[in-house]
Design a protein around this motif. Structure first.
Motif, mmCIF file in Angstrom:
data_model
loop_
_atom_site.group_PDB
_atom_site.id
_atom_site.type_symbol
_atom_site.label_atom_id
_atom_site.label_comp_id
_atom_site.label_asym_id
_atom_site.label_seq_id
_atom_site.Cartn_x
_atom_site.Cartn_y
_atom_site.Cartn_z
ATOM 1 N N GLN A 79 1.030 4.247 -2.724
ATOM 2 C CA GLN A 79 0.947 5.652 -2.322
ATOM 3 C C GLN A 79 2.095 6.457 -2.914
ATOM 4 O OE1 GLN A 79 -1.636 7.167 -0.058
ATOM 5 N NE2 GLN A 79 -0.800 8.708 -1.436
ATOM 6 N N LYS A 80 3.271 5.876 -2.927
ATOM 7 C CA LYS A 80 4.440 6.553 -3.502
ATOM 8 C C LYS A 80 4.184 6.897 -4.972
ATOM 9 C CE LYS A 80 8.189 4.571 -5.098
ATOM 10 N NZ LYS A 80 9.331 3.718 -5.292
ATOM 11 N N HIS A 81 3.608 5.969 -5.708
ATOM 12 C CA HIS A 81 3.308 6.229 -7.120
ATOM 13 C C HIS A 81 2.185 7.259 -7.260
ATOM 14 C CE1 HIS A 81 6.126 3.605 -9.068
ATOM 15 N NE2 HIS A 81 5.786 2.625 -8.258
ATOM 16 N N LEU A 101 -4.842 2.313 2.663
ATOM 17 C CA LEU A 101 -4.573 3.734 2.462
ATOM 18 C C LEU A 101 -5.727 4.613 2.955
ATOM 19 C CD1 LEU A 101 -2.835 3.698 -1.034
ATOM 20 C CD2 LEU A 101 -1.775 4.045 1.219
ATOM 21 N N ASN A 108 1.612 9.688 -5.190
ATOM 22 C CA ASN A 108 2.209 10.982 -4.849
ATOM 23 C C ASN A 108 3.135 11.506 -5.939
ATOM 24 O OD1 ASN A 108 0.902 10.778 -2.414
ATOM 25 N ND2 ASN A 108 2.719 10.239 -1.243
ATOM 26 N N SER A 109 3.637 10.617 -6.788
ATOM 27 C CA SER A 109 4.575 11.031 -7.833
ATOM 28 C C SER A 109 3.881 11.743 -8.993
ATOM 29 C CB SER A 109 5.336 9.810 -8.374
ATOM 30 O OG SER A 109 4.492 9.035 -9.220
ATOM 31 N N SER A 132 0.837 -1.205 0.000
ATOM 32 C CA SER A 132 0.000 0.000 0.000
ATOM 33 C C SER A 132 0.874 1.258 0.000
ATOM 34 C CB SER A 132 -0.984 0.005 1.178
ATOM 35 O OG SER A 132 -0.327 0.191 2.403
ATOM 36 N N ASN A 133 1.986 1.224 0.723
ATOM 37 C CA ASN A 133 2.919 2.360 0.711
ATOM 38 C C ASN A 133 3.545 2.544 -0.672
ATOM 39 O OD1 ASN A 133 2.470 2.962 3.422
ATOM 40 N ND2 ASN A 133 4.087 1.583 4.106
ATOM 41 N N TYR A 134 3.834 1.435 -1.344
ATOM 42 C CA TYR A 134 4.373 1.457 -2.708
ATOM 43 C C TYR A 134 3.359 2.131 -3.646
ATOM 44 C CZ TYR A 134 6.385 -0.579 -7.007
ATOM 45 O OH TYR A 134 6.945 -0.781 -8.251
#
Length: 157
Positions: free
Chosen positions: A90-92, A149, A94-95, A86-88
């Motif tokens: 979120q990183k995308h 998330l 946010n990018s 889920s963090n992975y």
């Protein structure tokens, strides 16, 4: 952001397809999602493994937009737990990525051109699963990642 899952070949198991449809519907409440099936190649008996990977690779690359973030489901990819995945995601998100495309390749993996274009590789497990089962697992984990998330109840928290 939207998410697309590309997969080679249709799912012929009706019960498995019902589960895939169920999780696709659930996922759609959280994020734009599309499952796109690339038909199996014809006359593969006449093709070497490399030729088959090349032809499938051309079909995969033909489905991508220049701005897509390409993530391969690959046995040598990075493994995550559900919170890490889920963090992975979120990183995308946010990018500023417009679309993440996860790809389940054919029986022999991916062509060198597909590997070169990919921005990441994920492995679901060290175990081997059928390509049809992997579809369900990926969609379920995408759904689970979105619920995490959104801080919805998660059975490990």
């Amino acid at each position: 952001m939207t998410i697309k899952l590309l997969a080679i070949g249709k799912t012929d198991n009706k019960q498995l397809q019902q589960l895939i449809d169920d999780y696709t519907k659930r996922l759609g409440f959280y994020i734009g999602f599309d499952l796109e099936i690339i038909p199996d190649l014809k006359k593969v008996k006449n093709l070497s493994e490399d030729q088959q990977k090349q032809k499938e690779g051309d079909l995969i690359l033909g489905k991508l937009k220049p701005t897509d973030v390409l993530i391969l489901l690959d046995e040598n990819g990075k493994q995550f737990d559900s919170v890490g995945f889920s963090n992975y995601l979120q990183k995308h998100m946010n990018s500023g990525a417009k679309q993440i495309v996860f790809v389940i390749g054919g029986p022999y993996g991916f062509s060198p051109e597909v590997y070169a274009k990919a921005q990441g590789k994920i492995s679901l497990s060290k175990m081997t699963f059928s390509h049809q089962m992997v579809r369900l697992f990926v969609i379920e984990q995408l759904y689970r990642g979105c619920t995490i998330l959104r801080n919805e109840p998660y059975h490990h928290k």
